[in-house]
Motif scaffolding. Sequence first.
Motif, short mmCIF file in Angstrom:
data_model
loop_
_atom_site.label_atom_id
_atom_site.label_comp_id
_atom_site.label_asym_id
_atom_site.label_seq_id
_atom_site.Cartn_x
_atom_site.Cartn_y
_atom_site.Cartn_z
N LYS A 6 139.03 72.94 32.16
CA LYS A 6 138.63 73.79 33.28
C LYS A 6 139.82 74.60 33.78
O LYS A 6 139.70 75.79 34.11
N ARG A 7 140.99 73.96 33.84
CA ARG A 7 142.21 74.67 34.25
C ARG A 7 142.50 75.81 33.29
O ARG A 7 142.86 76.92 33.70
N ASP A 8 142.34 75.54 31.99
CA ASP A 8 142.59 76.57 30.98
C ASP A 8 141.64 77.75 31.14
O ASP A 8 142.03 78.91 30.97
N GLN A 9 140.39 77.46 31.46
CA GLN A 9 139.41 78.54 31.65
C GLN A 9 139.80 79.45 32.81
O GLN A 9 139.71 80.67 32.71
N VAL A 10 140.25 78.84 33.91
CA VAL A 10 140.65 79.63 35.08
C VAL A 10 141.89 80.45 34.77
O VAL A 10 142.00 81.62 35.16
N GLN A 11 142.85 79.86 34.05
CA GLN A 11 144.04 80.61 33.68
C GLN A 11 143.69 81.76 32.73
O GLN A 11 144.24 82.86 32.85
N GLU A 37 144.48 85.70 33.27
CA GLU A 37 145.21 86.54 32.31
C GLU A 37 144.39 87.76 31.92
O GLU A 37 144.92 88.88 31.79
N ALA A 38 143.08 87.57 31.74
CA ALA A 38 142.21 88.68 31.35
C ALA A 38 142.15 89.73 32.46
O ALA A 38 142.18 90.94 32.20
N LYS A 39 142.09 89.27 33.71
CA LYS A 39 142.04 90.21 34.84
C LYS A 39 143.35 90.96 34.98
O LYS A 39 143.37 92.16 35.31
N LEU A 40 144.47 90.28 34.75
CA LEU A 40 145.77 90.94 34.81
C LEU A 40 145.87 92.04 33.76
O LEU A 40 146.39 93.13 34.03
N ARG A 48 144.97 102.33 39.94
CA ARG A 48 144.98 101.32 41.00
C ARG A 48 146.34 100.62 41.02
O ARG A 48 146.51 99.59 40.37
N PRO A 49 147.31 101.21 41.69
CA PRO A 49 148.66 100.64 41.68
C PRO A 49 148.74 99.27 42.34
O PRO A 49 149.60 98.47 42.02
N LYS A 50 147.82 98.94 43.27
CA LYS A 50 147.85 97.66 43.97
C LYS A 50 147.02 96.62 43.21
O LYS A 50 145.96 96.93 42.67
N VAL A 51 147.53 95.39 43.18
CA VAL A 51 146.80 94.31 42.53
C VAL A 51 145.52 94.02 43.30
O VAL A 51 145.58 93.76 44.51
N PRO A 52 144.36 94.08 42.65
CA PRO A 52 143.09 93.84 43.34
C PRO A 52 143.03 92.45 43.95
O PRO A 52 143.67 91.50 43.47
N VAL A 72 142.03 89.54 41.67
CA VAL A 72 143.09 88.99 40.82
C VAL A 72 143.94 88.00 41.61
O VAL A 72 144.32 86.94 41.10
N GLU A 73 144.23 88.32 42.84
CA GLU A 73 145.00 87.42 43.68
C GLU A 73 144.25 86.11 43.93
O GLU A 73 144.84 85.03 43.93
N LYS A 74 142.94 86.23 44.12
CA LYS A 74 142.12 85.02 44.31
C LYS A 74 142.15 84.17 43.04
O LYS A 74 142.20 82.94 43.11
N CYS A 75 142.09 84.84 41.91
CA CYS A 75 142.11 84.10 40.63
C CYS A 75 143.46 83.40 40.46
O CYS A 75 143.52 82.27 39.98
N GLN A 76 144.54 84.07 40.86
CA GLN A 76 145.86 83.45 40.80
C GLN A 76 145.93 82.23 41.71
O GLN A 76 146.50 81.20 41.36
N ASP A 77 145.33 82.34 42.89
CA ASP A 77 145.29 81.20 43.82
C ASP A 77 144.55 80.02 43.20
O ASP A 77 144.95 78.86 43.37
N ARG A 78 143.47 80.32 42.47
CA ARG A 78 142.72 79.23 41.83
C ARG A 78 143.55 78.54 40.77
O ARG A 78 143.51 77.31 40.64
N VAL A 79 144.32 79.33 40.01
CA VAL A 79 145.18 78.74 38.98
C VAL A 79 146.23 77.84 39.63
O VAL A 79 146.45 76.70 39.19
#
Length: 385
Positions: free
Chosen positions: A291-296, A300-303, A313-317, A320-327
């Motif tokens: 499950k951790r691998d899936q979230v990571q 990576e795909a969103k990045l 879009r110069p600013k990180v959406p 993506v930040e939420k996904c990083q928080d989940r990781v």
Amino acid sequence: DLILPNGGTPAGTSSPASSSSLLNRLQLDDDIDGETRDLFVTVDDPKKHVCTMETYITYRITTKSTRAEFDLPEYSVRRRYQDFDWLRSKLEESQPTHLIPPLPEKFVVKGVVDRFSEEFVETRRKALDKFLKRITDHPVLSFNEHFNVFLTAKDLNAYRKQGIALLTRVGESVKHVTGGYKLRSRPLEFAAIGEYLDTFALKLGTIDRIAQRIIKEEIEYLVELREYGPVYSTWSALEGELAEPLEGVSACIGNCSTALEELTDDMTEDFLPVLREYILYSDSMKSVLKKRDQVQAEYEAKLEAVALRKEDRPKVPAEVEKCQDRVECFNADLKADMERWQNNKRQDFRQLLMGLADKNIQYYEKCLMAWESIIPLLQEKQEGK
């Protein structure tokens, strides 16, 4: 190579007579300060229910707590195995970043084990009690609302039918990860955990298979001993001068048979269940790793997607930040649970192996005592001649 826990080995070699003190000394190191705990759960009093459609066992769950989440200081409810299974699935669903303790296997080989026998029910009761205590000792799982409902609800079926919407944000996100993302590589620390778990499960699986063969051979040997001893007794009826020594040998073999039966029962009821629990535990940990691998992989795909259109879009959406928080949440929870699991494992295996040594020493002491007891009788007969 898998390194088993090395704690608990007594310094020096003690005499056989002191073997029974091994576990007593061990327990002193492992006592938990009960004053710091505010939740106590026990599983006992199994009862058999015979209905028209099915026959099943229920267990009494007694809960004592001073937590504000509980309306009463003490609860007593009855639950069957499928209720424990419901609890575990709900914990997996609502706490995906945490390691959920395993349940004992539901199914047994038909014709090999009677699932309503006193021995099997008691072995399962111990496993279910340990399952709940693992959750009770966890700083996050013990506060899960599904766990609260399991411990307190008189009618659990009402909750099972309506389904409580208690998924956390992380849980919702993980639940909807379809696995379409592919992880390039695990971070080294999690790759090491995965390799360790593979080796750990392999080693325990081998020990489990060999232990089962040893138990099978001990049972076969026990059958022979029970046939062997009475032969001396019947022989004694034909001998005048040898009658007493032959009866002594028969009684000695009977005592050895009893000692072997106790040793075999202990391996079946106490040793094997711990091995199997930890084999299942490794599977649970591997599941959390996936499950951790899936979230990571999703992160990576969103990045990558953001990098391809960074001019627009110069600013990180925010997604993506939420996904990083989940990781980061997954990584922190998994590492904390792994450390807790390793501590429990060291304690459990130290006690298991010390118990195994203690039981074997007791077995050989009893056999030695039995054979030594007939030596004076044989010497008397020799002197009489």
